[in-house]
Design a protein around this motif. Structure first.
Motif, PDB file in Angstrom:
ATOM      1  N   LEU A 102      -2.608   8.988   7.280  1.00 17.80           N
ATOM      2  CA  LEU A 102      -2.173  10.017   6.332  1.00 17.80           C
ATOM      3  C   LEU A 102      -3.033  11.273   6.453  1.00 17.80           C
ATOM      4  O   LEU A 102      -2.523  12.399   6.444  1.00 17.80           O
ATOM      5  CB  LEU A 102      -2.238   9.482   4.903  1.00 17.80           C
ATOM      6  CG  LEU A 102      -1.141   8.506   4.484  1.00 17.80           C
ATOM      7  CD1 LEU A 102      -1.414   7.976   3.073  1.00 17.80           C
ATOM      8  CD2 LEU A 102       0.231   9.171   4.550  1.00 17.80           C
ATOM      9  N   ILE A 114       1.284   4.172  -2.919  1.00 12.61           N
ATOM     10  CA  ILE A 114       0.940   5.573  -2.655  1.00 12.61           C
ATOM     11  C   ILE A 114       2.090   6.474  -3.082  1.00 12.61           C
ATOM     12  O   ILE A 114       1.888   7.508  -3.745  1.00 12.61           O
ATOM     13  CB  ILE A 114       0.598   5.789  -1.161  1.00 12.61           C
ATOM     14  CG1 ILE A 114      -0.721   5.098  -0.809  1.00 12.61           C
ATOM     15  CG2 ILE A 114       0.505   7.288  -0.842  1.00 12.61           C
ATOM     16  CD1 ILE A 114      -1.042   5.103   0.674  1.00 12.61           C
ATOM     17  N   GLN A 115       3.288   6.086  -2.719  1.00 13.35           N
ATOM     18  CA  GLN A 115       4.460   6.871  -3.104  1.00 13.35           C
ATOM     19  C   GLN A 115       4.592   6.951  -4.622  1.00 13.35           C
ATOM     20  O   GLN A 115       4.911   8.009  -5.183  1.00 13.35           O
ATOM     21  CB  GLN A 115       5.720   6.249  -2.487  1.00 13.35           C
ATOM     22  CG  GLN A 115       5.778   6.360  -0.969  1.00 13.35           C
ATOM     23  CD  GLN A 115       6.928   5.579  -0.371  1.00 13.35           C
ATOM     24  OE1 GLN A 115       7.346   4.553  -0.909  1.00 13.35           O
ATOM     25  NE2 GLN A 115       7.452   6.065   0.755  1.00 13.35           N
ATOM     26  N   THR A 117       0.810  -1.217   0.000  1.00  8.41           N
ATOM     27  CA  THR A 117       0.000   0.000   0.000  1.00  8.41           C
ATOM     28  C   THR A 117       0.849   1.275   0.000  1.00  8.41           C
ATOM     29  O   THR A 117       0.667   2.158  -0.846  1.00  8.41           O
ATOM     30  CB  THR A 117      -0.979   0.014   1.189  1.00  8.41           C
ATOM     31  OG1 THR A 117      -1.816  -1.148   1.117  1.00  8.41           O
ATOM     32  CG2 THR A 117      -1.856   1.256   1.139  1.00  8.41           C
ATOM     33  N   VAL A 118       1.773   1.390   0.935  1.00  7.54           N
ATOM     34  CA  VAL A 118       2.587   2.610   1.015  1.00  7.54           C
ATOM     35  C   VAL A 118       3.458   2.798  -0.224  1.00  7.54           C
ATOM     36  O   VAL A 118       3.503   3.904  -0.787  1.00  7.54           O
ATOM     37  CB  VAL A 118       3.428   2.623   2.305  1.00  7.54           C
ATOM     38  CG1 VAL A 118       4.439   3.770   2.275  1.00  7.54           C
ATOM     39  CG2 VAL A 118       2.514   2.752   3.523  1.00  7.54           C
ATOM     40  N   ILE A 170      -3.906   3.102   7.243  1.00  3.49           N
ATOM     41  CA  ILE A 170      -2.984   3.961   6.491  1.00  3.49           C
ATOM     42  C   ILE A 170      -3.686   5.240   6.034  1.00  3.49           C
ATOM     43  O   ILE A 170      -3.139   6.345   6.151  1.00  3.49           O
ATOM     44  CB  ILE A 170      -2.402   3.197   5.289  1.00  3.49           C
ATOM     45  CG1 ILE A 170      -1.518   2.049   5.784  1.00  3.49           C
ATOM     46  CG2 ILE A 170      -1.609   4.131   4.374  1.00  3.49           C
ATOM     47  CD1 ILE A 170      -1.037   1.114   4.694  1.00  3.49           C
TER      48      ILE A 170
END
Length: 338
Positions: A99, A59-60, A55-56, A95
């Motif tokens: 955020l 997102i990045q 997931t992260v 998450i």
């Protein structure tokens, strides 16, 4: 305004950035099909762990693709809050909520099926309310009338297996790898129409509910008694797909007649099925009515639908609480109208 969308309800990690003026700016997707293939279905704990890993980074990647390195360029974070696998939902919700808190922007919990329902709005010619909706996926088969965002009335639903689930289970009976629904449709194209005749469940009784468990059982019996070569398997696949598609089409026609509406939206993973699109499009053309689909890549779970639904909810004043809440079961009719 720009919304970051996070989808982690089952076995696909989807991240997207949607701009209310420029449209979809980024759409990242990671599928877990290979991870679950050996088990013949989704393993919730493995799905959740894979969401944690992906997931992260996605997102990045999405933020880098849209050249948004500063958090103030995101106006809200939308995440799937249900329905789905609770362990998987918690990853995206945690998450997303974190955020939003760090960036000091609203967090928007999104209903997974509303995301699917609104996906055709991403196309160049989006449908206008009101319309009938056929939501057809591995976990849901529902007919609804929609008069606005959050204004949904359930007309009928499956009382047992969903259409996508029946596709995958029958594909497994045919010896196809998981998930086999799309492969079943592929070999059905080589099948001979009429060699086998499958029942069209529940079309002989009033109402708009569905039942596909009996169709799957009928397929199992037919395969057990007849499957001796590749052509026979293709003929059985053809008969199964024809029966399921006919059933969906007949119930859609009834829903349109019952509501008096002229527009139909077909959404969810099974809406990518070529045979279903062909039959429903022909039926709607005969009725001088119009049907709307999402492009195939938006039919399965994705972040774009969550980002769009989140934008719609954000403009309607929706805001999530600081506490993280997910709902593995969540009726669409419980959503507030905007």
């Amino acid at each position: 305004m720009r919304v970051l969308g996070i989808e982690t309800s089952c076995d696909e990690t989807g991240i997207a950035v949607y701009d209310d003026e420029a449209g979809l700016l980024s759409n990242q997707l990671y599928s877990q099909i290979k991870l679950h293939a050996d088990y013949g279905g989704v393993v919730p704990e493995l799905a959740a762990r894979d969401h944690v890993r992906n997931t992260v980074p996605l997102i990045q990647k999405a933020l880098k693709e849209t050249d948004m390195h500063l958090q103030h360029k995101i106006d809200a974070v939308a995440y799937t809050a249900g329905p789905g696998l609770v362990s998987a939902l918690l990853v995206g919700a945690t998450i997303g909520r974190a955020l939003a808190f760090a960036w000091k922007v609203p967090a928007i919990p999104v209903h997974h099926m509303e995301g699917h329902l609104l996906t055709p709005m991403l196309e160049k010619e989006p449908p206008e309310f009101p319309f009938v909706v056929l939501l057809v996926s591995g976990g849901h088969t529902q007919l609804l009338s929609a008069t606005g965002i959050g204004k949904y009335i359930l007309l009928g639903e499956s009382i047992d297996d969903a259409a996508g689930e029946a596709f995958d289970k029958t594909a497994n009976l045919l010896g196809l790898d998981y998930p086999g629904g799309s492969m079943l449709s592929k070999i059905a194209q080589q099948g001979i129409t009429g060699r086998f005749t499958f029942p069209r469940p529940m079309i002989d009784r009033p109402g708009l509910d569905f039942s596909f468990a009996g169709l799957k059982t009928f397929a199992a019996k037919t395969i057990r008694e007849n499957a001796d070569d590749a052509q026979t398997l293709a003929d059985i696949a053809r008969a199964f797909e024809d029966a399921l598609v006919d059933t969906l089409m007949i119930k859609c026609k009834r829903a349109l007649e019952q509501t008096g509406l002229k527009r139909l939206v077909v959404a969810g993973g099974v809406s990518a099925n070529f045979k279903l699109r062909e039959c429903i499009s022909r039926m709607m053309q005969e009725r001088s009515s119009k049907v709307f689909y999402a492009r195939p890549e938006f039919c399965t779970d994705n972040g774009a639908m969550i980002a769009y639904a989140g934008m719609a909810r954000l403009k309607g004043g929706a805001r999530g609480e600081l506490a993280i809440n997910v709902r593995p079961r969540w009726p669409l009719e419980e959503l507030p109208a905007i």
